[in-house]
Design an enzyme around this catalytic site. Structure first.
Site, PDB file in Angstrom:
ATOM      1  N   SER A  66      -2.620   1.435 -15.163  1.00  0.00           N
ATOM      2  CA  SER A  66      -2.482   3.023 -15.646  1.00  0.00           C
ATOM      3  C   SER A  66      -2.297   3.110 -17.209  1.00  0.00           C
ATOM      4  O   SER A  66      -3.100   2.464 -18.099  1.00  0.00           O
ATOM      5  CB  SER A  66      -1.279   3.789 -15.051  1.00  0.00           C
ATOM      6  N   ASP A 283      -6.307   4.843 -16.263  1.00  0.00           N
ATOM      7  CA  ASP A 283      -7.041   4.568 -14.928  1.00  0.00           C
ATOM      8  C   ASP A 283      -7.514   6.182 -14.367  1.00  0.00           C
ATOM      9  O   ASP A 283      -7.849   6.396 -13.236  1.00  0.00           O
ATOM     10  CB  ASP A 283      -5.979   4.009 -13.877  1.00  0.00           C
ATOM     11  N   ASP A 285      -5.931   9.237 -13.843  1.00  0.00           N
ATOM     12  CA  ASP A 285      -5.507   9.879 -12.829  1.00  0.00           C
ATOM     13  C   ASP A 285      -4.467  10.915 -13.254  1.00  0.00           C
ATOM     14  O   ASP A 285      -3.775  11.559 -12.593  1.00  0.00           O
ATOM     15  CB  ASP A 285      -4.840   9.043 -11.540  1.00  0.00           C
ATOM     16  N   GLU A 376       2.908  16.811 -11.857  1.00  0.00           N
ATOM     17  CA  GLU A 376       4.071  16.209 -12.661  1.00  0.00           C
ATOM     18  C   GLU A 376       3.815  16.518 -14.194  1.00  0.00           C
ATOM     19  O   GLU A 376       2.687  16.792 -14.541  1.00  0.00           O
ATOM     20  CB  GLU A 376       4.275  14.741 -12.550  1.00  0.00           C
ATOM     21  N   ALA A 377       4.937  16.697 -14.880  1.00  0.00           N
ATOM     22  CA  ALA A 377       4.945  17.425 -16.354  1.00  0.00           C
ATOM     23  C   ALA A 377       3.920  16.264 -16.876  1.00  0.00           C
ATOM     24  O   ALA A 377       3.206  16.535 -18.023  1.00  0.00           O
ATOM     25  CB  ALA A 377       6.195  17.293 -16.851  1.00  0.00           C
ATOM     26  N   ARG A 501      18.242   9.402 -14.563  1.00  0.00           N
ATOM     27  CA  ARG A 501      17.658   8.657 -13.378  1.00  0.00           C
ATOM     28  C   ARG A 501      17.032   7.406 -13.787  1.00  0.00           C
ATOM     29  O   ARG A 501      16.520   7.163 -14.971  1.00  0.00           O
ATOM     30  CB  ARG A 501      16.487   9.465 -12.567  1.00  0.00           C
ATOM     31  N   THR A 505       9.159   2.374 -12.642  1.00  0.00           N
ATOM     32  CA  THR A 505       8.402   1.492 -13.017  1.00  0.00           C
ATOM     33  C   THR A 505       8.757   0.588 -14.323  1.00  0.00           C
ATOM     34  O   THR A 505       7.914  -0.316 -14.509  1.00  0.00           O
ATOM     35  CB  THR A 505       7.114   2.268 -13.614  1.00  0.00           C
ATOM     36  N   ARG A 510      16.116   6.738 -17.490  1.00  0.00           N
ATOM     37  CA  ARG A 510      15.624   7.943 -18.418  1.00  0.00           C
ATOM     38  C   ARG A 510      16.678   9.044 -18.354  1.00  0.00           C
ATOM     39  O   ARG A 510      17.269   9.379 -17.184  1.00  0.00           O
ATOM     40  CB  ARG A 510      14.296   8.207 -17.912  1.00  0.00           C
TER      41      ARG A 510
HETATM   42  C1  16G Z   1       4.502   6.083 -11.336  1.00  0.00           C
HETATM   43  C2  16G Z   1       4.170   7.330 -10.435  1.00  0.00           C
HETATM   44  C3  16G Z   1       3.929   8.672 -11.143  1.00  0.00           C
HETATM   45  C4  16G Z   1       5.451   8.684 -11.908  1.00  0.00           C
HETATM   46  C5  16G Z   1       5.780   7.611 -12.761  1.00  0.00           C
HETATM   47  C6  16G Z   1       7.261   7.615 -13.069  1.00  0.00           C
HETATM   48  C7  16G Z   1       2.442   7.140  -8.708  1.00  0.00           C
HETATM   49  C8  16G Z   1       1.096   6.730  -8.216  1.00  0.00           C
HETATM   50  N1  16G Z   1       2.748   7.114  -9.776  1.00  0.00           N
HETATM   51  O1  16G Z   1       3.570   5.983 -12.610  1.00  0.00           O
HETATM   52  O2  16G Z   1       3.876   9.665 -10.326  1.00  0.00           O
HETATM   53  O3  16G Z   1       5.383   9.842 -12.729  1.00  0.00           O
HETATM   54  O4  16G Z   1       5.660   6.699 -11.912  1.00  0.00           O
HETATM   55  O5  16G Z   1       7.707   6.600 -13.968  1.00  0.00           O
HETATM   56  O6  16G Z   1       3.328   7.433  -7.853  1.00  0.00           O
HETATM   57  P1  16G Z   1       9.008   6.255 -14.138  1.00  0.00           P
HETATM   58  O7  16G Z   1       9.910   6.083 -12.687  1.00  0.00           O
HETATM   59  O8  16G Z   1       9.288   4.896 -14.836  1.00  0.00           O
HETATM   60  O9  16G Z   1       9.657   7.389 -14.788  1.00  0.00           O
HETATM   61 ZN    ZN Z   2      -2.626   6.384 -14.086  1.00  0.00          ZN
END
Ligand code: 16G
Ligand code: ZN
Length: 533
Positions: A66, A283, A285, A376-377, A501, A505, A510
């Site tokens: 992504s 990607d 999205d 999402e924002a 939180r 990923t 954050r």
């Molecule tokens: C992922 C999520 C996205 C979310 C982001 C938050 C999917 C397909 N994608 O990219 O929706 O905004 O994680 O990232 O669920 P973070 O947990 O690192 O803040």
């Molecule tokens: Zn993406």
């Protein structure tokens, strides 16, 4: 049935590196691409098992990281109707990825087979795609090895956007049913969107040209392809940052995440006062819009703004169509700007729910409404129409020409919106269609409400897993006592709000803060970060 000896031999070609613990996060597995070979091989096996469990329905596999760096990559599964992999399987996905030896791997597979009572002789079908990352082809080969190990029928969908894979997966599984989602091809996708757009803007004059920063990713080629299906008289899109060949350019100083985080123009795009542009992510999205105000300042029109715009447009159409029985709701996360929530609840009088970050939570919550809008924002979002709403909209006949027109626009929007997942290309057409219908500029749309100043800070901690949240991630339950300290800080600021939180990923925590002025908001964000650190 499953050939465990073959799996052992094949798996030896894709050994798991020592000393690495893989985690299945919000968007599947994601990390530096050179650590992913064994994971992707095993995800192939998992996809085959999931398909067997679901009576041979087609499962999707997307290889992408992504908006993350070009050297990263990732892999995620798509369930039959385009949803994210069912939660009950996430733990097993991690167990598969972390099995150290071939023997352990086979043990985990046997546990999955037993746990889900999988018929080993069932056929399995998997379709997969990848983005433009240079590490993609090698990872696809690992995936194919995994799929062959489990004996799955394979279907290589090539280089695609994530939402195109979700679309085609859903189409393949709904062909010939009452939920039929469309023709299961890339051309089918473009035709569906293009026809819907034409109907949605019928009789309206074209908005001014839209400049698009496609993050030097897959969105560039696919957006150009899409616009070939749409008459220039109704849409003019200028695709920029379309260099998918030069290494190092993907998402570099551009793209939706960069623009949203830094609140500034991406590299390679110089728009003037009054012009508007949008940025896609790697990607395609996610999408965020922006424009340059008359005084030359940069104005971001992010996912909250897009969600609010789309939500209010749909509500007006539903009313104009005389279909008040249809309930419309909006789903947000804790990151939604407080002003957007206030606007939706107090001005638009729409029910708003707040859920944890991640598409799977938003999607499921949105399914609870007849029409559920979720954004999402960061620019990921879509609109879901329940089967009841779909049937009603399809079969309704207006009593006046105005009602008939509104019903027809709703029908067009249902087709225009990629309901399987947030889709930058489909969302782009949605925003453009709304601008055409309202005959508004983006600046005019932006006046619906004024964002509260906000700040998002990343804090690197030794162990992010000690941070546990509740209340849709807005309240910390662990470490004990921390939330009380945050509350005490927040209380000092007018319109103050802050939450902490762990990222799903990245290995960080954050911190988000909002307050009446940017100065106060920054002060709040950094003092909360100080508590976490
Ligand atoms: C992922 C999520 C996205 C979310 C982001 C938050 C999917 C397909 N994608 O990219 O929706 O905004 O994680 O990232 O669920 P973070 O947990 O690192 O803040
Ligand atoms: Zn993406």
């Amino acid at each position: 049935s499953i050939n465990y000896d073959k799996i052992k031999t094949d798996a030896a070609q894709h050994p798991k590196p020592q000393d690495i613990k893989y985690t299945h996060g919000t968007a599947g597995f994601r990390m530096k691409a050179d650590l992913l070979d064994s994971v992707v091989y095993r995800v192939g096996i998992l996809a085959g098992l999931r398909s067997k469990k679901l009576d041979g329905k087609v499962i999707g596999v997307m290889i992408t990281a992504s908006h993350n760096r070009e050297i990263d990559n990732g892999v995620k599964l798509v369930d039959p109707y385009g949803e994210m992999l069912h939660q009950s399987w996430e733990g097993y996905a991690a167990q598969l990825a972390n099995a150290q030896t071939e023997d352990e791997l086979v043990e985990v597979i046997k546990i999955i087979v037993k746990e889900f009572d999988i018929d080993e002789t069932m056929t399995s079908k998997v379709i997969y795609a990848r983005d433009t990352r240079p590490s993609g082809p090698a990872l696809v080969m690992a995936l194919e090895d995994g799929l062959r190990s489990i004996g799955a029928e394979i279907n290589d969908f090539g280089i695609k956007t994530t939402p195109q894979l979700h679309y085609v997966t859903c189409c393949l599984n709904t062909q010939g049913t009452e939920k039929s989602y469309g023709e299961p091809t890339e051309a089918g996708y473009y035709k569906k969107l293009a026809n819907a757009y034409r109907r949605a803007v019928e009789g309206k004059s074209r908005p001014s040209p839209l400049y698009v920063d496609s993050a030097n990713g897959v969105g560039a080629i696919k957006l150009k392809e899409l616009t070939n299906y749409i008459d220039k008289d109704i849409l003019e899109v200028i695709v920029l940052n379309d260099d998918i060949k030069t290494q190092g350019k993907l998402n570099h100083l551009c793209g939706a995440d960069y623009v949203k985080t830094n609140q500034r123009l991406p590299l390679g795009l110089n728009i003037k006062a009054g012009e508007r542009a949008a940025s896609l992510d790697g990607d395609a999205d996610r999408i965020v819009y922006y424009f340059i105000d008359d005084d030359g300042t940069f104005k971001l029109f992010d996912g909250d703004k897009i969600g609010s715009l789309a939500g209010s447009f749909i509500i007006d159409l539903v009313k104009a169509a005389g279909l008040e029985g249809i309930n419309v709701g909006v789903v947000q996360t804790a990151y939604a700007n407080g002003s957007s929530t206030h606007y939706l609840e107090k001005v638009m009088k729409v029910p708003v729910s707040c859920v944890p970050t991640g598409v799977k939570y938003l999607h499921h919550e949105a399914e609870k409404f007849d029409i559920g809008v979720y954004f999402e924002a960061n620019g990921h979002g879509t609109i879901l129409f329940s089967l009841t709403a779909t049937k009603l909209i399809r079969s309704s006949k207006g009593e006046t020409p105005e009602q008939e027109d509104a019903i027809e626009r709703l029908r067009a929007l249902m087709e225009l919106i990629n309901q399987t997942v947030g889709d930058a290309l489909s969302d782009l057409l949605l925003v453009e269609a709304i601008l055409a219908n309202r005959q508004w500029t983006l600046k005019r749309c932006n006046e619906a409400y004024k964002d509260l100043p906000n700040r998002l800070v990343k804090v690197i901690v030794t162990d992010r897993h000690i941070f546990k949240t509740t209340n849709a991630e807005r309240t910390l339950v662990e470490p004990a006592g921390l939330q009380g300290k945050i509350d005490a800080l927040v209380k000092k600021y007018k319109d103050g709000r802050s939450f902490v939180r762990p990222s799903g990923t990245e290995d960080v925590v954050r911190v988000y803060a909002e307050a009446a002025t940017q100065k106060e908001c920054d002060e709040l964000a950094y003092s909360v970060a100080g508590l976490v650190y």
